[in-house]
Design a protein around this motif. Sequence first.
Motif, PDB file in Angstrom:
ATOM      1  N   TYR A 222       0.990  -1.084   0.325  1.00  0.00           N
ATOM      2  CA  TYR A 222       0.233  -0.352  -0.098  1.00  0.00           C
ATOM      3  C   TYR A 222       0.813   1.025   0.120  1.00  0.00           C
ATOM      4  CZ  TYR A 222      -3.553   3.554   1.398  1.00  0.00           C
ATOM      5  OH  TYR A 222      -3.940   4.642   1.949  1.00  0.00           O
ATOM      6  N   VAL A 223       2.071   1.023   0.773  1.00  0.00           N
ATOM      7  CA  VAL A 223       2.807   2.730   1.082  1.00  0.00           C
ATOM      8  C   VAL A 223       3.712   2.649  -0.677  1.00  0.00           C
ATOM      9  CG1 VAL A 223       4.928   3.056   2.047  1.00  0.00           C
ATOM     10  CG2 VAL A 223       3.159   2.022   3.419  1.00  0.00           C
ATOM     11  N   TYR A 224       3.799   1.973  -1.389  1.00  0.00           N
ATOM     12  CA  TYR A 224       4.608   1.545  -2.068  1.00  0.00           C
ATOM     13  C   TYR A 224       3.784   1.843  -2.979  1.00  0.00           C
ATOM     14  CZ  TYR A 224       9.432  -0.762  -0.951  1.00  0.00           C
ATOM     15  OH  TYR A 224      10.011  -1.017  -0.994  1.00  0.00           O
ATOM     16  N   GLN A 225       2.777   2.147  -3.023  1.00  0.00           N
ATOM     17  CA  GLN A 225       1.579   2.119  -4.555  1.00  0.00           C
ATOM     18  C   GLN A 225       0.211   3.721  -4.125  1.00  0.00           C
ATOM     19  OE1 GLN A 225      -1.854  -0.224  -3.859  1.00  0.00           O
ATOM     20  NE2 GLN A 225      -0.590  -1.710  -5.737  1.00  0.00           N
ATOM     21  N   LYS A 226       0.744   4.627  -3.095  1.00  0.00           N
ATOM     22  CA  LYS A 226      -0.596   4.926  -2.526  1.00  0.00           C
ATOM     23  C   LYS A 226       1.005   6.466  -1.580  1.00  0.00           C
ATOM     24  CE  LYS A 226      -3.962   3.646  -2.845  1.00  0.00           C
ATOM     25  NZ  LYS A 226      -5.285   4.199  -3.829  1.00  0.00           N
ATOM     26  N   GLY A 227       2.172   5.789  -1.389  1.00  0.00           N
ATOM     27  CA  GLY A 227       3.388   7.007  -1.141  1.00  0.00           C
ATOM     28  C   GLY A 227       4.372   7.639  -2.251  1.00  0.00           C
ATOM     29  N   ARG A 228       5.149   8.574  -1.612  1.00  0.00           N
ATOM     30  CA  ARG A 228       5.881   9.644  -2.794  1.00  0.00           C
ATOM     31  C   ARG A 228       7.098   9.091  -1.930  1.00  0.00           C
ATOM     32  NH1 ARG A 228       3.869  15.506  -1.200  1.00  0.00           N
ATOM     33  NH2 ARG A 228       5.257  15.256   0.409  1.00  0.00           N
ATOM     34  N   THR A 229       7.975   8.969  -2.732  1.00  0.00           N
ATOM     35  CA  THR A 229       9.284   9.176  -2.713  1.00  0.00           C
ATOM     36  C   THR A 229       9.992  10.131  -2.519  1.00  0.00           C
ATOM     37  OG1 THR A 229       8.455   7.055  -4.069  1.00  0.00           O
ATOM     38  CG2 THR A 229      11.057   7.566  -3.699  1.00  0.00           C
ATOM     39  N   ILE A 230      10.702  10.362  -1.827  1.00  0.00           N
ATOM     40  CA  ILE A 230      12.458  10.970  -1.600  1.00  0.00           C
ATOM     41  C   ILE A 230      13.997  10.094  -2.370  1.00  0.00           C
ATOM     42  CG2 ILE A 230      13.342  13.257  -0.510  1.00  0.00           C
ATOM     43  CD1 ILE A 230      10.737  13.076   0.985  1.00  0.00           C
ATOM     44  N   ARG A 231      14.476  10.825  -2.698  1.00  0.00           N
ATOM     45  CA  ARG A 231      15.637   9.928  -3.046  1.00  0.00           C
ATOM     46  C   ARG A 231      16.168  10.834  -2.622  1.00  0.00           C
ATOM     47  NH1 ARG A 231      11.926   8.208  -7.175  1.00  0.00           N
ATOM     48  NH2 ARG A 231      12.198   6.593  -7.397  1.00  0.00           N
ATOM     49  N   LYS A 232      17.581   9.725  -2.653  1.00  0.00           N
ATOM     50  CA  LYS A 232      19.032  10.486  -2.030  1.00  0.00           C
ATOM     51  C   LYS A 232      20.002   9.094  -2.283  1.00  0.00           C
ATOM     52  CE  LYS A 232      18.146  14.416   0.807  1.00  0.00           C
ATOM     53  NZ  LYS A 232      18.265  15.693   0.627  1.00  0.00           N
ATOM     54  N   PRO A 233      21.965  10.049  -3.020  1.00  0.00           N
ATOM     55  CA  PRO A 233      22.077   9.150  -3.056  1.00  0.00           C
ATOM     56  C   PRO A 233      22.396   7.626  -2.893  1.00  0.00           C
ATOM     57  CG  PRO A 233      24.205  11.348  -2.899  1.00  0.00           C
ATOM     58  CD  PRO A 233      22.131  11.030  -2.482  1.00  0.00           C
ATOM     59  N   LYS A 234      22.161   7.107  -1.493  1.00  0.00           N
ATOM     60  CA  LYS A 234      22.308   6.109  -0.964  1.00  0.00           C
ATOM     61  C   LYS A 234      21.366   5.381  -0.708  1.00  0.00           C
ATOM     62  CE  LYS A 234      27.059   6.760   0.793  1.00  0.00           C
ATOM     63  NZ  LYS A 234      27.185   7.479  -0.134  1.00  0.00           N
ATOM     64  N   MET A 235      20.294   6.058  -0.375  1.00  0.00           N
ATOM     65  CA  MET A 235      18.830   5.119  -0.092  1.00  0.00           C
ATOM     66  C   MET A 235      17.664   6.440  -0.631  1.00  0.00           C
ATOM     67  SD  MET A 235      18.936   5.907   4.377  1.00  0.00           S
ATOM     68  CE  MET A 235      20.271   5.002   4.152  1.00  0.00           C
ATOM     69  N   SER A 236      16.774   5.863  -0.733  1.00  0.00           N
ATOM     70  CA  SER A 236      15.275   6.250  -0.394  1.00  0.00           C
ATOM     71  C   SER A 236      13.811   6.802   0.888  1.00  0.00           C
ATOM     72  CB  SER A 236      14.917   6.590  -2.003  1.00  0.00           C
ATOM     73  OG  SER A 236      13.957   5.051  -2.284  1.00  0.00           O
ATOM     74  N   LEU A 237      13.666   7.231   0.448  1.00  0.00           N
ATOM     75  CA  LEU A 237      12.508   7.237   1.857  1.00  0.00           C
ATOM     76  C   LEU A 237      11.135   7.025   0.515  1.00  0.00           C
ATOM     77  CD1 LEU A 237      11.086   7.232   4.150  1.00  0.00           C
ATOM     78  CD2 LEU A 237      11.285   9.823   4.486  1.00  0.00           C
ATOM     79  N   VAL A 238      10.307   5.906   1.154  1.00  0.00           N
ATOM     80  CA  VAL A 238       8.508   6.154   0.563  1.00  0.00           C
ATOM     81  C   VAL A 238       7.602   6.388   1.770  1.00  0.00           C
ATOM     82  CG1 VAL A 238       6.944   4.893  -0.717  1.00  0.00           C
ATOM     83  CG2 VAL A 238       9.233   4.489  -1.245  1.00  0.00           C
ATOM     84  N   PHE A 239       7.115   7.035   1.785  1.00  0.00           N
ATOM     85  CA  PHE A 239       6.371   7.694   2.898  1.00  0.00           C
ATOM     86  C   PHE A 239       4.931   7.459   1.853  1.00  0.00           C
ATOM     87  CE2 PHE A 239       7.763  11.380   1.070  1.00  0.00           C
ATOM     88  CZ  PHE A 239       6.625  12.648   1.672  1.00  0.00           C
TER      89      PHE A 239
END
Length: 112
Positions: A16-33
């Motif tokens: 659900y989080v992958y489908q509905k969430g937003r993503t922020i990317r950095k060089p080594k990792m990202s955040l889906v929330f």
Amino acid sequence: MLAKKYRFHSRGGVKYVYQKGRTIRKPKMSLVFCDNTKGFTRVAVVVSKKVSKTAVSRNRIRRRVYEAIRTNFEYLPLKRDYIFVVYSADVLRMPYNELVKTLGELVQDSKV
């Protein structure tokens, strides 16, 4: 390790989080929330086999990230689901302070 209450218990929540969430990317990792209706924050850490072929190193990366989250858990906004996706093996050798800083930047960017 985070308390069981604050972790995902099924793939459905992560999906659900992958489908509905937003993503922020950095060089080594990202955040889906995304926001949730549970009333508390849930966190997951995902480390792909592309990062490292051995389960030992992937689990070590996961444990390091979970520990950094646990020690700074009070800074996470309430009622949100977070999935930290690691896509660089450098996180394994990264100094702890730099890891905390990277996680903090991701969370700070998600508040906007």
